[in-house]
Design a protein around this motif. Structure first.
Motif, PDB file in Angstrom:
ATOM      1  N   SER A  10       0.828  -1.199   0.000  1.00  0.00           N
ATOM      2  CA  SER A  10       0.000   0.000   0.000  1.00  0.00           C
ATOM      3  C   SER A  10       0.869   1.259   0.000  1.00  0.00           C
ATOM      4  N   ILE A  11       0.640   2.102  -0.996  1.00  0.00           N
ATOM      5  CA  ILE A  11       1.355   3.383  -1.055  1.00  0.00           C
ATOM      6  C   ILE A  11       0.946   4.271   0.111  1.00  0.00           C
ATOM      7  N   THR A  12      -0.321   4.253   0.446  1.00  0.00           N
ATOM      8  CA  THR A  12      -0.816   5.058   1.569  1.00  0.00           C
ATOM      9  C   THR A  12      -0.133   4.657   2.861  1.00  0.00           C
ATOM     10  N   ALA A  13       0.020   3.342   3.076  1.00  0.00           N
ATOM     11  CA  ALA A  13       0.674   2.865   4.297  1.00  0.00           C
ATOM     12  C   ALA A  13       2.116   3.337   4.367  1.00  0.00           C
ATOM     13  N   ARG A  14       2.818   3.265   3.232  1.00  0.00           N
ATOM     14  CA  ARG A  14       4.214   3.725   3.226  1.00  0.00           C
ATOM     15  C   ARG A  14       4.301   5.227   3.502  1.00  0.00           C
ATOM     16  N   MET A  15       3.368   5.994   2.935  1.00  0.00           N
ATOM     17  CA  MET A  15       3.360   7.435   3.186  1.00  0.00           C
ATOM     18  C   MET A  15       3.133   7.734   4.668  1.00  0.00           C
ATOM     19  N   LEU A  16       2.190   7.018   5.284  1.00  0.00           N
ATOM     20  CA  LEU A  16       1.930   7.215   6.712  1.00  0.00           C
ATOM     21  C   LEU A  16       3.147   6.832   7.550  1.00  0.00           C
ATOM     22  N   MET A  17       3.807   5.744   7.155  1.00  0.00           N
ATOM     23  CA  MET A  17       4.986   5.298   7.889  1.00  0.00           C
ATOM     24  C   MET A  17       6.121   6.322   7.793  1.00  0.00           C
ATOM     25  N   VAL A  18       6.345   6.822   6.586  1.00  0.00           N
ATOM     26  CA  VAL A  18       7.407   7.820   6.396  1.00  0.00           C
ATOM     27  C   VAL A  18       7.086   9.097   7.177  1.00  0.00           C
ATOM     28  N   GLY A  19       5.844   9.550   7.127  1.00  0.00           N
ATOM     29  CA  GLY A  19       5.447  10.741   7.878  1.00  0.00           C
ATOM     30  C   GLY A  19       5.617  10.563   9.376  1.00  0.00           C
TER      31      GLY A  19
END
Length: 458
Positions: free
Chosen positions: A19-28
């Motif tokens: 999930s791209i969304t999951a990776r974005m949340l993790m990076v943030g």
């Protein structure tokens, strides 16, 4: 019987990978977590800067603080008479009693000439440096006959035999020599306690030096009264003068090359600074300042109208380090964004722990920068700290991404980013303009690259 059981799938792990969304949340989330060490680093820089200030203050206190000269001033006592109504307690008669009071009037010079030769040097304690100096100055000029007409005092009520000349200075501790002549006659200067305490941080308290009573015969004022003062004073960081003369002319010479002229009035000569130091000249008229030549209600506080020279140390490494630390969030965010784009476009898995290691390496840049800059100049410290962190992250990226092109791209991007931040730190007037243009270009590049991402996949 063959065991066909398979281990249960880690749904969260699969979701994080796909999930791209999951990776974005993790990076943030990791960027926010890394704000904690950045905050501690900023606090460390302020603490080291405060320590520098304390050590410099200790050096200045031992050598001699800044020098501010106010004067000379002619102090002339005079009598005033006030009538008071008194009632006799026994007879109940009312009568008038005359009470005599003695007050002081203060008169500034008609002409004031200041010539000062200053030899600064750097004084060190440990890793900290400040500028101290030894000054030789000659102050000369004239007084004209004091005018008491504003307060209607008769000449017979003026105590000419009690008149004195006073000089106020912020630094009597650093005085090595002080002599004063009036019409060629020597008058010794003695220190007078003024009862003031320096409770406020960095406040300037003026101390009084005064002569004995001036010979009454010299105060006939058939012509202007001439004076000549020689002072040798040790001080630190800066020297300044209050322009008390109706016409004040000053000249300050020094071999110091990084002087900063400051105060209410600036030198008038364009050739004041050369490769050998500086020779600054001032000419100030009474029309240029908002105070008069005589004062009957005490000596006014005129420190705000002083002019002078600051013998500054040109670089402040802690200030530059603190400015660079303010861009820590930007550096971490953009670096993580590069890794995120590489991960998304190349389908290479990057574990959150690996993101965290890269982020910690980026925060180490600032501790290296501060510690190295304390023992070297800022440019050298920036190059060493930046090169070390870029090399570390580039080599670590090679082990993560398994190719050469992506680590080289990351190394080049970090080099460009640190160079961009260094340029902003060095700029003053154009820092906001250059920073805004740079961030706009970075955003444009990210928008261009991200157009290839399939956002429907998570």
């Amino acid at each position: 019987m063959e065991n066909t059981n398979t281990p249960p799938q880690n749904k969260f792990g699969n979701w994080l990978k796909t999930s791209i969304t999951a990776r974005m949340l993790m990076v943030g989330f990791l960027v926010i977590i890394l704000l904690i060490p950045l905050t501690y680093i900023s606090s460390l820089i302020r603490e080291r800067s405060q320590r520098q200030t304390e050590v410099i203050a200790e050096i200045n206190q031992q050598w001699g603080n800044e020098v501010l000269i106010y004067g000379p001033i002619l102090k002339v006592p005079y009598k005033t008479f006030n009538e008071k109504t008194v009632t006799d307690k026994i007879t109940k008669k009312v009568y008038t009693e005359t009470i005599e009071e003695i007050n002081d009037a203060y008169f500034f010079p008609e002409k004031l000439n200041i010539n000062s030769n200053i030899n600064p040097e750097e004084k060190k304690r440990g890793i900290y440096t400040t500028a101290v100096y030894n000054s030789n100055m000659t102050i000369s000029g004239t007084f004209v006959k004091p005018d008491f007409s504003d307060i209607e005092i008769n000449d017979k009520d003026i105590l000419w035999d009690k008149a004195k000349i006073i000089i106020q200075s912020s630094n009597v501790k650093g005085v090595n020599e002080a002599s004063l002549k009036v019409e060629g006659t020597n008058y010794g200067l003695t220190s007078k306690y003024n009862g003031q305490k320096n409770y406020a941080y960095n406040a300037v308290i003026l101390h009084t030096l005064e002569t004995k009573n001036i010979d009454k015969n010299q105060l006939q004022f058939q012509k202007p009264l001439t004076f000549n003062i020689n002072l040798n004073i040790k001080g630190s960081e800066q020297i300044r003068f209050v322009p008390t003369g109706k016409q004040t002319e000053a000249e300050i010479k020094s071999n110091w090359k990084t002087a900063n002229f400051f105060g209410e009035f600036l030198p008038y000569n364009d050739d004041k600074v050369s490769e050998y130091g500086f020779d600054a000249k001032w000419k100030i008229l009474d029309l240029n300042r908002p105070f008069s030549q005589q004062h009957f209600n005490g000596i006014p506080d005129l420190k705000e109208f002083a002019f002078g020279v600051n013998f500054m140390i040109p670089v402040d490494e802690y200030q530059k380090s603190e400015r660079s630390a303010k861009y820590g969030f930007l550096v971490i965010g953009l670096t993580f964004l590069i890794f995120f784009l590489i991960q998304t476009l190349s389908k290479i898995d990057i574990h959150p722990f690996q993101y965290l290691m890269v982020g910690l390496a980026l925060t180490m840049f600032y501790t290296l920068l501060v510690s190295i800059s304390e023992h070297s100049n800022f440019l050298k410290a920036y190059l060493i700290a930046g090169s070390s962190v870029i090399a570390l992250i580039t080599l670590y990226s090679k082990s993560i991404l398994k190719t050469f092109k992506f680590p080289l791209f990351i190394g080049a991007s970090l080099t460009a980013l640190y160079t961009f931040i260094y340029v902003i730190i060095q700029l003053e007037n154009y820092a906001l303009l250059v920073g805004s243009i740079g961030l706009f270009l970075i955003l444009a590049i990210v928008m261009y690259v991200s157009r290839k991402i399939d956002w429907n996949n998570g």
